[in-house]
Each structure stands twice: as C-alpha cells, then as structure tokens.
Write an enzyme that holds these catalytic residues in place. Structure first.
Site, short mmCIF file in Angstrom:
data_model
loop_
_atom_site.label_atom_id
_atom_site.label_comp_id
_atom_site.label_asym_id
_atom_site.label_seq_id
_atom_site.Cartn_x
_atom_site.Cartn_y
_atom_site.Cartn_z
N ASN A 9 32.50 30.33 17.67
CA ASN A 9 33.69 31.19 17.64
C ASN A 9 33.22 32.58 18.06
OD1 ASN A 9 35.89 32.74 17.07
ND2 ASN A 9 36.02 32.19 14.90
N ARG A 92 36.14 27.84 19.81
CA ARG A 92 37.47 28.37 19.54
C ARG A 92 37.89 29.18 20.77
NH1 ARG A 92 38.97 32.25 14.57
NH2 ARG A 92 41.20 31.97 14.66
N HIS A 180 46.30 31.44 15.04
CA HIS A 180 45.73 30.88 13.81
C HIS A 180 45.99 29.38 13.70
CE1 HIS A 180 45.84 35.10 11.83
NE2 HIS A 180 44.60 34.83 12.20
N ARG A 240 45.46 45.91 12.42
CA ARG A 240 46.52 45.70 13.42
C ARG A 240 47.88 46.01 12.82
NH1 ARG A 240 44.93 39.71 15.11
NH2 ARG A 240 42.97 39.98 14.01
N GLU A 378 38.31 26.53 9.79
CA GLU A 378 38.57 26.39 11.23
C GLU A 378 37.40 25.72 11.94
OE1 GLU A 378 39.43 30.43 10.58
OE2 GLU A 378 41.05 30.43 12.05
#
Ligand code: AMP
Length: 399
Positions: A9, A92, A180, A240, A378
């Site tokens: 990732n 990813r 996500h 963010r 993940e």
C-alpha cells in the site's frame, strides 16, 4: 522455502506492507509493517503475525516507491524471514474508474488505463502505480494484482453517483466513485460470519480513521458512500475538509489562491487540524486536550458522522445496523458513545459495558438497529483478492 504474497500500500510519505502465506489468507499475516517518513526521515517498523514488534529502526536506503524502495523492501523481507519466496504482489490502487469493478492482474494495457486515472486521484494513484512499475522492472515475471478502493462501490444506482452538472461532464468521468472500498468489503465479509441476518440487511459502515467515510451497504452491496469524486468529500477528516460548498472554492480563487495552494489547504491544513486551530489532526490529542478549539473539532466530527448516518439510512429506506471500524471507530469508545447517542432517535441503544470492548456487538439486546465494532484489515482483503485473481498462486515466478 515458504511461498508468500506481498501486499503493498504505497503512499506519498509511507509504504505499508504485509506478507501472507500464498494459501489460506484466512491465516494470520507472517509480517506486517511500514516504512514511514519517506522523503524526510524514513523509519522502518515490522511486526510478526501476533503483533510483536520485530524491527523498529531507521530505514537507511534512499528512494521512494518509484526509485528502489520496493525491491529494497523485498530484500529486507527475505532476510527478515530467513528466506521466503514472494510469488505474487497485491497492490492497493486507489482509483479503478468505471472500468475496473474488481481486482485485475496487471499488464501493460491495464497500466496504461490506470495511468489515465491519475488526474482523478493525483495524491495517491501515482505512488500506487510507481510501486507496480518498480516491481515490474526488477522482478519481471512476478504476477501483480491491482485491488481498487473504488471497486466495491461500482454498481451504485445512477442517482447515487451523478452530480447535478451537465451530462457531458458525467460522461467524462466527473461523478461520484466512493473510496475505502477494500475496508468496506472486508467488514462486509466479516459481518456475514458474525451476524449473517444483519449482513443481509441495511448497514451503515463507519470507517473512521485519519481518512474517514461512511458506506451504506444493503445485502452486502454498496448503495452509496459519503466520499465522491475524490477522497476529499463527505466527513471532515484528520487534515481533509470533507464536503464543502463549491462556492467557497470560487471565492478563494477570486481572493488569489491557485490550484496548489487550494490543494494543500483542503488535503493538509483542514479537517480536525484546521478546526482545532492547529492543535492536532489526531483524535487522541483532541480528546485529551482541554482547549475549546479541540472540543469544537470533535463536536463537528461527531455531528457530521451522525448526520451522514441518517442520510445513508434514508438512501436505504432504513437501517438495521451500524458498524464502526478503522483507528477511531475501533479504538475510541467515547466517539462511538457520542455517535450512538446522536442516533438514539433511530432506535440505537448502546450497551455501555460492551462498548468498552474493541469488537463485537456494542448495543443492548433490544436495540434496533444494532451497533458493532469490526476491526478492518485492508491488507488481508488485498492478499485474498490477489490469490483469487491469480487462481491460487502455484509456483515461484520470478528469478
Ligand atoms: P487509521 O487511519 O485507521 O490508522 O486511524 C488513525 C487515527 O485513529 C488516528 O489519527 C487517531 O486519531 C485515531 N485513534 C487511534 N487510537 C485512538 C484512540 N484510542 N482514541 C481515539 N482515537 C484514536
């Protein structure tokens, strides 16, 4: 020599990785770790499958995902495990656009299509792809699989993904995608094992980490999500902004800001960090602070999560369960408590004692909807997809 899958990732300042046995990804990872501080002071941390810290030291090689980092990491993993044979890599990749609705084995054509999507995820996609390029150069026969954060959301109804903009812009790809997805897919599969009846129902999954979003899942399928065209939309996050009136951007442009300064403002200076007046982007610091600005940032976060849970419940015509996951969702009983209280009108009734645990059901027996904590993984999802996409990895494929 044990055959393994490398999960990568790759981001701008960190590269997370995991090493899984190539069969049975339901087993624990052999190693998990990350190189953080890339471009500044790189640091290397590795844990074994039980979570014990094996390595915690400066990463001395120079380079980033595009320049030598991944092959150097493979060397290091091989030494760390006393010899493992990496037979495939799963990556990813943030954006799969409308073309990639499931993981794909990477070849030159796929890479060209993925490069075309860089403008849609300029902060993430280049690093994801750089790691694939780097491995293809040094390990030419190694099968590589791209796993997309957008893929789980493919198949939304048109109304969920369409902006009220001229049709030509939608046709050019300016529409909502959602992110996500690997986390939501993992949690959705975990829910089937944990609560099969609920898994067939209407569930809002709250992925609350430094990036945060919510997803409405009905019978295992994503119906809608708070993230849209980019990973900026929806909830306020660590740094963010989350959803913003587009008029604010027009106003800031008029005041003289340009693309780069706006990008920095929205991705790096806003969210919890901005609202707290610079105290922190980390929920732990904000909860520990007695400054009113920190409390205001937490209040805003909780308010928006509660509001968006109701919005996604409306998208599904009701909600049978809420699942919390990711850093804040898994670790902060206080945030879960506040969110569930905000959703009391929906019928959620928290079991205070159960809420102190880090997984399982956290509401009373009678609570409808129920609420749950399910730790996400993940990396495991990527490892699983990689094995599936390659039809089971059989042999060592690179020199
Ligand atoms: P993630 O991006 O999923 O790794 O989540 C990272 C975020 O989880 C951090 O920025 C923290 O704000 C938050 N976090 C981790 N542990 C806790 C905790 N015990 N209480 C509150 N927030 C936490």
């Amino acid at each position: 020599m044990e055959a393994t899958i490398l999960v990568v990732n790759a981001g701008s300042s960190s590269l997370k990785f995991a090493v899984w046995p190539d069969r049975g990804t339901h087993n624990a990872a052999i190693l998990r770790g990350q190189i953080s501080g890339i471009g500044r002071v790189p640091w290397f941390r590795v844990r074994n499958g039980d979570g014990d810290l094996l390595v915690d030291e400066a990463w001395v090689q120079s380079g980033d995902a595009a320049h030598g980092l991944v092959p150097a990491l493979i060397d290091r993993i091989e030494r760390q495990t006393g010899g493992t044979a990496i037979v495939a890599a799963g990556h990813r990749v943030v954006h799969g656009g409308t073309r990639f609705a499931s993981p794909v084995v990477v070849d030159e054509t796929v890479m060209r299509d993925l490069e075309d999507l860089v403008p849609l995820a300029p902060l993430h996609q280049p690093h994801n792809l750089a790691a694939i390029h780097a491995l293809a150069a040094t390990h030419p026969g190694l099968p590589q699989v791209a796993c997309f954060d957008t893929a789980f959301h493919n198949g939304h109804a048109d109304v969920a993904d369409r902006f009220a903009l001229p049709r030509a812009l939608h046709d050019a790809g300016i529409r909502r995608y959602g992110f996500h997805g690997l986390s939501y897919e993992y949690v959705t599969r975990a829910l089937v094992r944990l609560a099969p009846d609920l898994a067939r129902g209407r569930v809002v999954i709250a992925h609350l980490g430094s990036g945060a979003s919510l997803c409405a899942v009905h019978n295992g399928k994503s119906i809608d999500s708070t993230m849209g065209f980019t990973a900026l939309d929806g909830l306020p996050m660590g740094t963010r902004s989350g959803a913003l009136d587009a008029g604010v951007l027009l106003h800031l442009l008029e005041l003289g800001q340009d693309h780069d300064s706006l990008e920095h403002l929205l991705y790096h200076e806003s969210g919890m960090l901005g609202v707290s007046g610079g105290i922190s982007n980390d929920m732990r610091d904000l909860l520990a602070s007695n400054q009113p600005e920190a409390a205001q940032a937490v209040d805003l976060f909780v308010y928006r999560v509660v509001r968006e849970i109701a919005s996604l419940a409306a998208a599904m015509g009701g909600v049978d369960g809420v699942v919390f996951t990711a850093g804040i969702g898994e670790s902060s009983a206080l945030i879960r408590d506040r969110v569930c209280r905000g959703c009391a009108w929906l019928g959620i009734e928290l079991d205070a004692e159960a809420n102190l645990r880090r997984d399982g059901r956290i509401t009373t027996r009678g609570s409808r909807p129920s609420a749950w904590v399910i730790p996400t993984d993940e990396e495991q999802m990527i490892a699983q997809h990689t094995v599936e996409a390659l039809g089971g990895v059989k042999e060592i494929c690179y020199a």
